[in-house]
Design a protein around this motif. Sequence first.
Motif, PDB file in Angstrom:
ATOM      1  N   GLY A   1      -2.332  11.400 -46.848  1.00 56.78           N
ATOM      2  CA  GLY A   1      -2.876  10.406 -45.921  1.00 56.78           C
ATOM      3  C   GLY A   1      -4.200   9.852 -46.383  1.00 56.78           C
ATOM      4  N   MET A   2      -5.096   9.632 -45.427  1.00 53.42           N
ATOM      5  CA  MET A   2      -6.415   9.081 -45.728  1.00 53.42           C
ATOM      6  C   MET A   2      -7.437  10.200 -45.838  1.00 53.42           C
ATOM      7  SD  MET A   2      -5.829   5.943 -46.095  1.00 53.42           S
ATOM      8  CE  MET A   2      -7.479   5.302 -46.247  1.00 53.42           C
ATOM      9  N   LEU A   3      -8.388   9.977 -46.716  1.00 56.79           N
ATOM     10  CA  LEU A   3      -9.430  10.960 -46.967  1.00 56.79           C
ATOM     11  C   LEU A   3     -10.766  10.246 -46.982  1.00 56.79           C
ATOM     12  CD1 LEU A   3      -9.794  13.991 -47.903  1.00 56.79           C
ATOM     13  CD2 LEU A   3      -9.938  13.053 -50.210  1.00 56.79           C
ATOM     14  N   THR A   4     -11.744  10.812 -46.300  1.00 60.50           N
ATOM     15  CA  THR A   4     -13.104  10.282 -46.298  1.00 60.50           C
ATOM     16  C   THR A   4     -14.010  11.309 -46.958  1.00 60.50           C
ATOM     17  OG1 THR A   4     -12.708   9.077 -44.242  1.00 60.50           O
ATOM     18  CG2 THR A   4     -15.011   9.474 -44.844  1.00 60.50           C
ATOM     19  N   VAL A   5     -14.831  10.850 -47.894  1.00 58.12           N
ATOM     20  CA  VAL A   5     -15.854  11.706 -48.487  1.00 58.12           C
ATOM     21  C   VAL A   5     -17.183  11.230 -47.939  1.00 58.12           C
ATOM     22  CG1 VAL A   5     -16.980  12.475 -50.608  1.00 58.12           C
ATOM     23  CG2 VAL A   5     -14.500  12.122 -50.571  1.00 58.12           C
ATOM     24  N   ARG A   6     -17.925  12.174 -47.367  1.00 59.66           N
ATOM     25  CA  ARG A   6     -19.210  11.835 -46.755  1.00 59.66           C
ATOM     26  C   ARG A   6     -20.190  12.980 -46.952  1.00 59.66           C
ATOM     27  NH1 ARG A   6     -19.543  15.153 -42.534  1.00 59.66           N
ATOM     28  NH2 ARG A   6     -17.753  15.576 -41.203  1.00 59.66           N
ATOM     29  N   ALA A   7     -21.441  12.727 -46.615  1.00 60.47           N
ATOM     30  CA  ALA A   7     -22.459  13.773 -46.675  1.00 60.47           C
ATOM     31  C   ALA A   7     -22.128  14.863 -45.659  1.00 60.47           C
ATOM     32  CB  ALA A   7     -23.841  13.196 -46.402  1.00 60.47           C
ATOM     33  N   MET A   8     -22.316  16.088 -46.047  1.00 56.67           N
ATOM     34  CA  MET A   8     -22.106  17.226 -45.158  1.00 56.67           C
ATOM     35  C   MET A   8     -23.210  17.270 -44.111  1.00 56.67           C
ATOM     36  SD  MET A   8     -22.050  21.182 -46.383  1.00 56.67           S
ATOM     37  CE  MET A   8     -22.361  22.511 -45.226  1.00 56.67           C
TER      38      MET A   8
ATOM     39  N   SER B   1      -4.091  25.210 -49.842  1.00 53.38           N
ATOM     40  CA  SER B   1      -2.762  24.635 -49.581  1.00 53.38           C
ATOM     41  C   SER B   1      -2.686  23.155 -49.953  1.00 53.38           C
ATOM     42  CB  SER B   1      -2.387  24.819 -48.106  1.00 53.38           C
ATOM     43  OG  SER B   1      -3.299  24.106 -47.279  1.00 53.38           O
ATOM     44  N   LEU B   2      -3.834  22.525 -50.211  1.00 52.61           N
ATOM     45  CA  LEU B   2      -3.863  21.099 -50.540  1.00 52.61           C
ATOM     46  C   LEU B   2      -4.212  20.825 -52.002  1.00 52.61           C
ATOM     47  CD1 LEU B   2      -5.648  19.864 -47.294  1.00 52.61           C
ATOM     48  CD2 LEU B   2      -3.206  19.701 -47.866  1.00 52.61           C
ATOM     49  N   ILE B   3      -4.343  21.873 -52.804  1.00 58.19           N
ATOM     50  CA  ILE B   3      -4.634  21.675 -54.227  1.00 58.19           C
ATOM     51  C   ILE B   3      -3.491  20.901 -54.855  1.00 58.19           C
ATOM     52  CG2 ILE B   3      -4.856  22.894 -56.441  1.00 58.19           C
ATOM     53  CD1 ILE B   3      -6.531  24.979 -54.938  1.00 58.19           C
ATOM     54  N   GLY B   4      -3.855  19.915 -55.651  1.00 58.99           N
ATOM     55  CA  GLY B   4      -2.858  19.061 -56.304  1.00 58.99           C
ATOM     56  C   GLY B   4      -2.596  17.764 -55.552  1.00 58.99           C
ATOM     57  N   SER B   5      -3.230  17.591 -54.402  1.00 60.30           N
ATOM     58  CA  SER B   5      -2.996  16.394 -53.584  1.00 60.30           C
ATOM     59  C   SER B   5      -3.955  15.250 -53.905  1.00 60.30           C
ATOM     60  CB  SER B   5      -3.107  16.744 -52.095  1.00 60.30           C
ATOM     61  OG  SER B   5      -4.440  17.123 -51.792  1.00 60.30           O
ATOM     62  N   GLY B   6      -4.930  15.479 -54.784  1.00 57.98           N
ATOM     63  CA  GLY B   6      -5.894  14.438 -55.136  1.00 57.98           C
ATOM     64  C   GLY B   6      -7.256  14.604 -54.480  1.00 57.98           C
ATOM     65  N   ILE B   7      -7.401  15.582 -53.604  1.00 61.32           N
ATOM     66  CA  ILE B   7      -8.677  15.785 -52.916  1.00 61.32           C
ATOM     67  C   ILE B   7      -9.771  16.178 -53.908  1.00 61.32           C
ATOM     68  CG2 ILE B   7      -9.901  17.194 -51.202  1.00 61.32           C
ATOM     69  CD1 ILE B   7      -7.159  17.374 -49.719  1.00 61.32           C
ATOM     70  N   GLY B   8      -9.473  17.113 -54.790  1.00 64.02           N
ATOM     71  CA  GLY B   8     -10.460  17.551 -55.774  1.00 64.02           C
ATOM     72  C   GLY B   8     -10.897  16.416 -56.682  1.00 64.02           C
ATOM     73  N   ARG B   9      -9.955  15.624 -57.140  1.00 61.29           N
ATOM     74  CA  ARG B   9     -10.274  14.479 -58.004  1.00 61.29           C
ATOM     75  C   ARG B   9     -11.141  13.471 -57.257  1.00 61.29           C
ATOM     76  NH1 ARG B   9      -5.694  11.385 -58.233  1.00 61.29           N
ATOM     77  NH2 ARG B   9      -5.200  12.246 -57.478  1.00 61.29           N
ATOM     78  N   THR B  10     -10.818  13.220 -55.996  1.00 60.61           N
ATOM     79  CA  THR B  10     -11.607  12.283 -55.192  1.00 60.61           C
ATOM     80  C   THR B  10     -13.023  12.810 -54.977  1.00 60.61           C
ATOM     81  OG1 THR B  10      -9.610  11.491 -54.091  1.00 60.61           O
ATOM     82  CG2 THR B  10     -11.709  11.064 -52.988  1.00 60.61           C
TER      83      THR B  10
END
Length: 180
Positions: free
Chosen positions: A8-15, A108-117
């Motif tokens: 789905g959609m992913l947002t990267v923001r300041a913690m 459980s989400l490794i390989g979904s593109g989160i790490g690359r993003t």
Amino acid sequence: MTVSYGAGMLTVRAMTEADVPAVSAVRVTGWKAAYAGIVPQAFLDGMTVEADAQQRRHHFTRSKEGTTNLVAVDAHGRVVGWACLGPVRDTGTSTTTGELYALYVQPSLIGSGIGRTLLEAVHARAHAHGFGLLLLWVLTDNMTARRFYERAGYVADGAVQADNYDGVSVSEVRYRRRTL
């Protein structure tokens, strides 16, 4: 920054400080999944989200100048990844060198593109902070992480160090990459 990824959609923001419990959950489950068979099991079994959150809250409120914590948040508002970067810890290194201190994704989400993003966001922040070079340390036996960073253009530079976990020395190798 909002992007689409496998689920789905992913947002990267300041913690924020409110993210600390979720970041600790990602970090602890990440450690237990990635380091099983590398770090002594007793050490991993002793890790708790609660203890990590207490330590993370302390680090977060006392972060040194230039430290950036980023979270990846899914479409449901759940923190699914975390990265932390800042000035290189080796004081003999140039001020234009940064360090990726941590990058974890919900196992459980490794390989979904989160790490690359997250890593792309880290590179953008590092460049914005004037870090032309980014260093990171990876456990020598963590081949999954090593391949991930190598695909992102990181190269092992020959530096090694070891950390002690419950009396067992675990080696790490350093990687580097230009941020430009």
